[in-house]
Design an enzyme around this catalytic site. Structure first.
Site, PDB file in Angstrom:
ATOM      1  N   ALA A 283       0.861  -1.190   0.000  1.00 50.50           N
ATOM      2  CA  ALA A 283       0.000   0.000   0.000  1.00 50.50           C
ATOM      3  C   ALA A 283       0.895   1.237   0.000  1.00 50.50           C
ATOM      4  O   ALA A 283       0.776   2.129   0.846  1.00 50.50           O
ATOM      5  CB  ALA A 283      -0.965  -0.004   1.184  1.00 50.50           C
TER       6      ALA A 283
ATOM      7  N   HIS B 212       6.872   5.873   1.537  1.00 45.90           N
ATOM      8  CA  HIS B 212       7.691   4.748   1.072  1.00 45.90           C
ATOM      9  C   HIS B 212       8.600   5.204  -0.079  1.00 45.90           C
ATOM     10  O   HIS B 212       9.740   4.762  -0.197  1.00 45.90           O
ATOM     11  CB  HIS B 212       6.814   3.598   0.566  1.00 45.90           C
ATOM     12  CG  HIS B 212       5.917   2.992   1.592  1.00 45.90           C
ATOM     13  ND1 HIS B 212       4.575   3.237   1.642  1.00 45.90           N
ATOM     14  CD2 HIS B 212       6.173   2.133   2.620  1.00 45.90           C
ATOM     15  CE1 HIS B 212       4.022   2.552   2.632  1.00 45.90           C
ATOM     16  NE2 HIS B 212       4.973   1.880   3.254  1.00 45.90           N
TER      17      HIS B 212
END
Ligand code: AMP
Length: 313
Positions: free
Chosen positions: A42, A47
């Protein structure tokens, strides 16, 4: 845009890394660097910051995507955790990573669904794993340490290559515990921290944010605002007033505060009242966790030593 290769077995990702290392060595690279970015998928811009840093520092970049059941103490939370491997692979490619490791639960923990409820052998996060997130989520950090230790050993490249593993400051307790894991277990991995990424509103980016509605999103801002207040107090050399920050959170009745604490960034031990009352002599860390029903959010902020000017005011 890269199209990263996706691997689902341990042997296949190991072989791919070994092959890349061999190619790099034969091209004259004496010490290839392999960067590993462990994630639960996700993926978002938080990230992406890890991916970009890993790309800029390594010859080969691997991203693992695995929703680790061992680190969830609530089965409903585990079931509801967002899973979107196709979109994740695209984001990974857009940020130039080479390989994705996306194993099934049975691959990471053979026998997991049998009566044995494998694995038998796990890593304990010790005392650091029982504080804060660990107090509210018993066993969470044992699960994190177990999966990350496995990910390190799976991705450990053959000599002369070296392994570098990327973690976000967003999960400050996790980062502190994983540093200790590597050092206490003598695992030859270089831990690379990456700064916390926020939305323009101040909200810390998290895969869990997609489970908040508009009202929840706006309530969640109280967490970063409370941390900002503590940072402001630290910058000015004022006493750190945790109660005043907590009030900002308590005012919103849809938030259930779990903890708000100022700690030593390495040991995670809460600072005592005396230390909180004086200008900081070394950096501290403010940690917060809260439920915005039923979503659990965490955030943190580094509290700096006051600059010379504020110190003398
Ligand atoms: P997760 O997929 O939530 O397990 O996170 C994987 C890695 O991304 C962890 O090292 C997190 O600390 C990091 N991460 C998640 N959100 C952020 C963020 N907003 N800023 C920086 N790093 C993050």
């Amino acid at each position: 845009m890269n199209t990263p290769q996706v691997f689902i077995t341990v042997d296949s990702v190991r072989n791919a890394i070994a092959q890349r290392v061999q190619e790099l060595v034969s091209q004259g690279n004496a010490r290839p660097k392999v960067g590993l970015v462990p994630t639960m998928g996700a993926l978002h811009d938080g990230h992406a910051a890890l991916l970009d840093k890993a790309r800029s520092e390594n010859d080969v970049v691997v991203v693992s995507v695995f929703v680790n059941p061992l680190q969830f103490n609530d089965p409903v939370d585990y079931e509801n955790y967002p899973r979107q491997l196709e979109a994740d692979t695209q984001l990974v490619g857009a940020h130039g990573a080479d390989l994705v490791f996306a194993p099934a639960v049975e691959t990471m923990y053979p026998g997991y669904f049998s009566e044995d409820n494998a694995p038998q052998i796990t890593v304990s996060a010790g005392h650091m794993g029982t504080m804060f997130e660990g107090a509210s989520r018993p066993g969470h950090f044992d699960g994190v340490c177990t999966v990350v230790t496995k990910l390190w050993t799976i991705h450990m490249p053959p000599a002369p290559a070296t392994l570098h593993s990327y973690f976000g400051q967003k999960d400050a307790q996790q980062l502190a515990i994983l540093r200790r894991t590597a050092s206490d277990l003598n695992i030859p991995v270089d831990i690379r921290p990456v700064g916390l990424v926020r939305a323009p509103s101040g909200l810390a980016l998290s895969s869990r944010n997609m489970r908040l509605d508009d009202a929840g999103m706006s309530s969640a801002l109280a967490l970063s605002q409370a941390l900002h207040l503590l940072r402001w107090q630290a910058e000015k050399g004022r006493p750190l007033n945790i109660d005043s920050a907590q009030q900002m959170i308590d005012e919103d009745k849809s938030i259930t505060l779990d903890y708000l604490e100022v700690v030593d960034p390495t040991t995670l031990m809460p600072l005592d009242e005396d230390t909180l009352a004086k200008p900081l002599k070394q950096e501290a860390l403010a940690l917060v966790a809260a439920y915005i029903s039923p979503v659990r959010l965490i955030d943190n902020m580094v509290l700096p030593v006051p600059s010379g000017d504020s110190n003398t005011q």
